[in-house]
Design a protein around this motif. Structure first.
Motif, PDB file in Angstrom:
ATOM      1  N   ALA A 541      33.776  -2.320  49.634  1.00 40.32           N
ATOM      2  CA  ALA A 541      33.587  -0.881  49.798  1.00 40.32           C
ATOM      3  C   ALA A 541      33.370  -0.482  51.251  1.00 40.32           C
ATOM      4  O   ALA A 541      33.548   0.688  51.605  1.00 40.32           O
ATOM      5  N   ALA A 542      32.982  -1.433  52.098  1.00 38.90           N
ATOM      6  CA  ALA A 542      32.661  -1.099  53.489  1.00 38.90           C
ATOM      7  C   ALA A 542      33.840  -0.463  54.236  1.00 38.90           C
ATOM      8  O   ALA A 542      33.669   0.556  54.918  1.00 38.90           O
ATOM      9  N   PRO A 543      35.076  -1.015  54.158  1.00 40.82           N
ATOM     10  CA  PRO A 543      36.196  -0.361  54.851  1.00 40.82           C
ATOM     11  C   PRO A 543      36.471   1.041  54.313  1.00 40.82           C
ATOM     12  O   PRO A 543      36.850   1.938  55.080  1.00 40.82           O
ATOM     13  N   VAL A 544      36.276   1.239  53.008  1.00 37.59           N
ATOM     14  CA  VAL A 544      36.484   2.565  52.423  1.00 37.59           C
ATOM     15  C   VAL A 544      35.444   3.535  52.959  1.00 37.59           C
ATOM     16  O   VAL A 544      35.754   4.685  53.302  1.00 37.59           O
ATOM     17  N   PHE A 545      34.213   3.073  53.054  1.00 41.02           N
ATOM     18  CA  PHE A 545      33.136   3.896  53.607  1.00 41.02           C
ATOM     19  C   PHE A 545      33.477   4.322  55.034  1.00 41.02           C
ATOM     20  O   PHE A 545      33.288   5.491  55.412  1.00 41.02           O
ATOM     21  N   GLU A 546      34.004   3.404  55.843  1.00 42.65           N
ATOM     22  CA  GLU A 546      34.348   3.744  57.226  1.00 42.65           C
ATOM     23  C   GLU A 546      35.504   4.749  57.269  1.00 42.65           C
ATOM     24  O   GLU A 546      35.537   5.632  58.132  1.00 42.65           O
ATOM     25  N   ARG A 547      36.469   4.616  56.348  1.00 40.28           N
ATOM     26  CA  ARG A 547      37.554   5.607  56.289  1.00 40.28           C
ATOM     27  C   ARG A 547      36.999   6.981  55.936  1.00 40.28           C
ATOM     28  O   ARG A 547      37.412   7.993  56.502  1.00 40.28           O
ATOM     29  N   LEU A 548      36.071   7.010  55.004  1.00 40.90           N
ATOM     30  CA  LEU A 548      35.462   8.278  54.622  1.00 40.90           C
ATOM     31  C   LEU A 548      34.672   8.878  55.782  1.00 40.90           C
ATOM     32  O   LEU A 548      34.677  10.088  55.992  1.00 40.90           O
ATOM     33  N   ARG A 549      33.995   8.037  56.546  1.00 45.30           N
ATOM     34  CA  ARG A 549      33.255   8.545  57.715  1.00 45.30           C
ATOM     35  C   ARG A 549      34.207   9.131  58.740  1.00 45.30           C
ATOM     36  O   ARG A 549      33.916  10.148  59.369  1.00 45.30           O
ATOM     37  N   ALA A 550      35.356   8.473  58.922  1.00 43.55           N
ATOM     38  CA  ALA A 550      36.346   8.997  59.872  1.00 43.55           C
ATOM     39  C   ALA A 550      36.882  10.345  59.398  1.00 43.55           C
ATOM     40  O   ALA A 550      37.033  11.284  60.195  1.00 43.55           O
ATOM     41  N   TRP A 551      37.152  10.455  58.094  1.00 49.50           N
ATOM     42  CA  TRP A 551      37.604  11.742  57.550  1.00 49.50           C
ATOM     43  C   TRP A 551      36.532  12.802  57.731  1.00 49.50           C
ATOM     44  O   TRP A 551      36.817  13.929  58.149  1.00 49.50           O
ATOM     45  N   ARG A 552      35.294  12.444  57.448  1.00 48.02           N
ATOM     46  CA  ARG A 552      34.190  13.393  57.593  1.00 48.02           C
ATOM     47  C   ARG A 552      34.042  13.841  59.043  1.00 48.02           C
ATOM     48  O   ARG A 552      33.827  15.017  59.328  1.00 48.02           O
ATOM     49  N   GLY A 553      34.166  12.888  59.987  1.00 50.08           N
ATOM     50  CA  GLY A 553      34.049  13.238  61.397  1.00 50.08           C
ATOM     51  C   GLY A 553      35.121  14.209  61.847  1.00 50.08           C
ATOM     52  O   GLY A 553      34.849  15.169  62.570  1.00 50.08           O
ATOM     53  N   ALA A 554      36.373  13.968  61.402  1.00 51.15           N
ATOM     54  CA  ALA A 554      37.471  14.869  61.762  1.00 51.15           C
ATOM     55  C   ALA A 554      37.271  16.250  61.147  1.00 51.15           C
ATOM     56  O   ALA A 554      37.503  17.284  61.790  1.00 51.15           O
ATOM     57  N   THR A 555      36.808  16.274  59.910  1.00 54.11           N
ATOM     58  CA  THR A 555      36.576  17.544  59.232  1.00 54.11           C
ATOM     59  C   THR A 555      35.451  18.322  59.901  1.00 54.11           C
ATOM     60  O   THR A 555      35.548  19.540  60.110  1.00 54.11           O
ATOM     61  N   ALA A 556      34.384  17.619  60.262  1.00 54.40           N
ATOM     62  CA  ALA A 556      33.247  18.263  60.917  1.00 54.40           C
ATOM     63  C   ALA A 556      33.639  18.824  62.277  1.00 54.40           C
ATOM     64  O   ALA A 556      33.240  19.927  62.653  1.00 54.40           O
ATOM     65  N   ILE A 566      28.608  18.155  55.767  1.00 54.52           N
ATOM     66  CA  ILE A 566      29.693  17.967  54.803  1.00 54.52           C
ATOM     67  C   ILE A 566      29.232  17.030  53.693  1.00 54.52           C
ATOM     68  O   ILE A 566      29.190  17.410  52.527  1.00 54.52           O
ATOM     69  N   PHE A 567      28.889  15.783  54.032  1.00 56.13           N
ATOM     70  CA  PHE A 567      28.312  14.857  53.059  1.00 56.13           C
ATOM     71  C   PHE A 567      27.380  13.908  53.786  1.00 56.13           C
ATOM     72  O   PHE A 567      27.650  13.497  54.922  1.00 56.13           O
ATOM     73  N   HIS A 568      26.281  13.525  53.144  1.00 55.52           N
ATOM     74  CA  HIS A 568      25.388  12.505  53.666  1.00 55.52           C
ATOM     75  C   HIS A 568      26.026  11.126  53.515  1.00 55.52           C
ATOM     76  O   HIS A 568      26.911  10.919  52.682  1.00 55.52           O
ATOM     77  N   ASP A 569      25.545  10.176  54.311  1.00 47.66           N
ATOM     78  CA  ASP A 569      26.023   8.799  54.191  1.00 47.66           C
ATOM     79  C   ASP A 569      25.816   8.261  52.776  1.00 47.66           C
ATOM     80  O   ASP A 569      26.657   7.517  52.257  1.00 47.66           O
ATOM     81  N   ALA A 570      24.677   8.626  52.166  1.00 43.83           N
ATOM     82  CA  ALA A 570      24.396   8.115  50.817  1.00 43.83           C
ATOM     83  C   ALA A 570      25.475   8.560  49.836  1.00 43.83           C
ATOM     84  O   ALA A 570      25.871   7.794  48.936  1.00 43.83           O
ATOM     85  N   THR A 571      25.975   9.785  50.005  1.00 44.56           N
ATOM     86  CA  THR A 571      27.038  10.282  49.125  1.00 44.56           C
ATOM     87  C   THR A 571      28.332   9.520  49.387  1.00 44.56           C
ATOM     88  O   THR A 571      29.042   9.116  48.457  1.00 44.56           O
ATOM     89  N   LEU A 572      28.660   9.303  50.665  1.00 40.62           N
ATOM     90  CA  LEU A 572      29.876   8.555  50.996  1.00 40.62           C
ATOM     91  C   LEU A 572      29.805   7.120  50.483  1.00 40.62           C
ATOM     92  O   LEU A 572      30.810   6.551  50.034  1.00 40.62           O
ATOM     93  N   ARG A 573      28.628   6.514  50.541  1.00 44.35           N
ATOM     94  CA  ARG A 573      28.469   5.154  50.030  1.00 44.35           C
ATOM     95  C   ARG A 573      28.742   5.108  48.522  1.00 44.35           C
ATOM     96  O   ARG A 573      29.389   4.184  48.025  1.00 44.35           O
ATOM     97  N   GLU A 574      28.229   6.110  47.819  1.00 41.79           N
ATOM     98  CA  GLU A 574      28.464   6.125  46.378  1.00 41.79           C
ATOM     99  C   GLU A 574      29.942   6.353  46.065  1.00 41.79           C
ATOM    100  O   GLU A 574      30.493   5.747  45.141  1.00 41.79           O
ATOM    101  N   ILE A 575      30.596   7.221  46.839  1.00 43.04           N
ATOM    102  CA  ILE A 575      32.035   7.442  46.643  1.00 43.04           C
ATOM    103  C   ILE A 575      32.805   6.145  46.877  1.00 43.04           C
ATOM    104  O   ILE A 575      33.684   5.762  46.092  1.00 43.04           O
ATOM    105  N   ALA A 576      32.455   5.448  47.985  1.00 40.38           N
ATOM    106  CA  ALA A 576      33.165   4.216  48.332  1.00 40.38           C
ATOM    107  C   ALA A 576      32.945   3.135  47.277  1.00 40.38           C
ATOM    108  O   ALA A 576      33.819   2.290  47.046  1.00 40.38           O
ATOM    109  N   THR A 577      31.805   3.154  46.638  1.00 37.45           N
ATOM    110  CA  THR A 577      31.496   2.143  45.622  1.00 37.45           C
ATOM    111  C   THR A 577      32.177   2.458  44.292  1.00 37.45           C
ATOM    112  O   THR A 577      32.759   1.578  43.645  1.00 37.45           O
TER     113      THR A 577
END
Length: 616
Positions: A541-556, A566-577
């Motif tokens: 899940a770690a690479p997925v989490f990093e992709r989500l962080r990159a998407w979040r950063g671009a969106t922000a 936009i979303f907390h890290d805890a939410t992104l971690r749950e999505i990635a999992t």
């Protein structure tokens, strides 16, 4: 957003994306929704804001939030707007046209929440404006600012009792994350909330690991902490002086760490720019005086470090509480040494105010020193200070690597005898360096200049090393057995010294572990998360989490708002999992309400499908 008369739990799910209240939240929300006054003591990260935001949405009218945090009101409003909540603020940063627009929205009932600085409530035009609308409630945030001897005292808070006099039927809720029993009582009295319901949650923050290390080149110690435990993490470093702030920030930048300074002496535009970068970018370290931090909602601050001794346990708890608001494992690290104790004692002796004020400052410092010198669990000590019980946590330095205690009576007598002889026989007073040189029998130029090699105590301390003697002197000061006076911060005996010299009092001391305990890595920490969703992710899940962080950063970046809005890290971690594949599945993730699902859902699913990160 029109949610009047909607059930609070439905609002929690639809707007904020959570399935259930935590702790006392449900009881507090229900009490305020029914029109009751409340005083809420709840730790940072415990969900205080929901306790007034949900009643403001459920009750008819506008929730008026009194906050001292002018510099952060825009971010607070942006975060609510991202949830679909109609929020606005009035403060001195706005031009007349912006203020008129917010005032018109308030009068026409087009706001759910209105943020005001306390000083605006002393302006009659603001009071008349509020009378022209329907007020759902008054929320007094950071209520400890009303405490006259508190660490964040704000005189404008003293006038807030008029809210009850002018609007007796509007419920009030005062909230703070930091209050001893005495401060709790003072808040209630000054805000006329003695008859309100009082809710006191546990002050325990189990996800924070508390560690206090002996000072030994503190900037290098800090660098080691950041490189080995928090590479790429956002954090806050507190220093006592503006000069130290700038030098530490410069040092970290020179070591390749993105660090920014923040103190009251910087130009206001520079402070705003640095604060904005810290809030909006990932991995920035803010080096600051205590002028920075109150109300900072950034959830992914992974560490708070102190390079100087805080003046009180309240201040320390408030500052360290800015770590780990998302419930994920975080570090509170403090470097502490003899010079800190000397400096703080000197500052108290020279402080303005009467004897009672200096005595109060001394009591605050004594409690902080007791926390530093304890051989027991630091978390238990913290909770006891706030009048709460706890059991050893297994997640602080004294639990992970228990220090020894030893009988330091003879060592104490040697130090005190040296101070006594210098004063009685020579009429002289010196600091720690000279006293230790005398005890170790060092014939330095200064020792020979003053003839200290002829003292009977010369060379009687060779059984301990220099570092150990500095620890002895530090602990004598911490226990009130040594005092400090004068511009040159020289040592003097105290009334408590005499029983020790006469052999009538035993002095127990803390022996620091040879190697200070290093904290568990975040992946191995057993500290529980305070929010739904996993703390640890599967390896895949770690690479997925990093992709989500990159998407979040671009969106922000495109939206001009902090990424955590936009979303907390805890939410992104749950999505990635959990890897949801539909909007319906995504909507079951904790922290995703209806508005965020509609606004960001497709972008999240596209990112999970492996498409390039980008704004929706």
């Amino acid at each position: 957003m029109t949610l009047a008369d909607t059930a609070p739990l439905d609002v929690l799910k639809r707007v904020f994306g959570y399935d259930a209240f935590r702790g006392d939240q449900a009881e507090i929300v229900g009490h305020v929704c029914s029109g009751g006054d409340a005083l809420v003591l709840m730790p940072t990260g415990g969900g205080k804001s929901l306790c007034y935001q949900i009643p403001a949405l459920v009750r008819p009218g506008v929730g008026v939030v009194v906050s001292p945090l002018i510099a952060l009101m825009q971010d607070q409003v942006d975060a609510l707007t991202a949830l679909g909540v109609r929020a606005g603020f009035l403060n001195s940063t706005q031009d007349p046209e912006q203020r008129r627009a917010v005032e018109a929205a308030y009068r026409s009932g087009e706001l759910d929440l209105l943020y005001l600085a306390p000083e605006r409530l002393r302006v009659e035009s603001t009071l008349r404006l509020l009378e022209r609308g329907t007020i759902a409630l008054f929320a007094i945030d950071e209520a400890h600012c009303v405490a006259q001897w508190g660490h964040d005292f704000r005189p404008d808070y003293l006038a807030l009792s008029q809210l009850h006099e002018r609007w007796p039927d509007v419920p009030r809720i005062a909230l703070t994350a930091t209050a001893t029993r005495a401060t709790h009582t003072e808040i209630a009295q000054r805000l006329n909330l003695s008859d309100a319901r009082h809710f006191v949650a546990s002050f325990d923050r189990p996800n924070i690991q508390y560690r206090i290390a002996p000072k030994n080149e503190p900037r290098r110690q800090l660098l080691d902490l950041l490189r080995t435990e928090h590479p790429g993490d956002a954090g806050i470093v507190y220093c006592l002086s503006r000069k130290s702030v700038e030098q530490t920030a410069e040092f970290l930048v020179g070591q390749g760490i993105p660090a920014l300074p923040y103190h009251a002496g910087l130009d206001a535009a520079v402070r705003r720019r640095n604060q904005a970068r810290f809030l909006r970018e990932d991995g920035v370290v803010m080096v600051a005086t205590i002028a920075f931090g109150m109300g900072i909602d950034k959830p992914d601050v992974r560490f708070v470090a102190h390079l100087d001794l805080p003046k009180s346990v309240e201040g320390y708890y408030q500052e360290t509480g800015r770590a780990g608001r998302d419930g994920l494992p975080s570090t509170a690290w403090l470097a502490y040494g003899l010079a800190d104790v000397v400096q703080q004692r000197k500052m108290i002796n020279e402080s303005e105010g009467d004897r009672a004020h200096r005595q109060r400052l001394g009591q605050h410092l004594d409690a902080m020193l007791a926390l530093c010198e304890t051989v027991e669990c630091r978390r238990v000590q913290l909770l006891n200070y706030f009048g709460q019980q706890g059991s050893p946590c297994g997640n602080c330095d004294t639990c992970l690597t228990p220090p020894e205690s030893w009988d330091g009576t003879v060592a104490a007598q040697k130090v005190l005898s040296t101070v006594f002889r210098l004063d009685r026989e020579r009429g002289q007073k010196f600091g720690a360096g000279q006293i230790i040189d005398i005890l170790l029998g060092r014939r330095t130029a200064k020792v020979e200049q003053f003839g200290h090699d002829s003292l009977s105590v010369f060379g009687v301390g060779t059984d301990l090393g220099e570092g150990e003697w500095r620890g002895v002197v530090r602990q004598l000061m911490a226990q009130g057995l040594l005092g400090v006076e004068g511009t040159y911060q020289t040592f003097v005996l105290t009334e408590a010294s005499r029983p020790v010299l006469r052999g009538e009092r035993q002095v127990m001391m803390r022996r620091d572990p040879e190697k200070v305990a290093r904290g568990r890595s975040r992946s191995s920490s057993k500290a529980p998360s305070s929010k739904a969703g996993p703390v640890d992710m599967p390896a895949g899940a770690a690479p997925v989490f990093e992709r989500l962080r990159a998407w979040r950063g671009a969106t922000a970046k495109e939206s001009g708002m902090p990424a955590y809005v936009i979303f907390h890290d805890a939410t992104l971690r749950e999505i990635a999992t959990r890897m949801p594949t539909t909007l319906a599945e995504l909507g079951t993730i904790s922290g995703i309400g209806e508005n965020k699902l509609a606004k960001y859902g497709e972008g999240v699913l596209s990112t999970l499908a492996g498409e390039e990160p980008g704004a929706p």
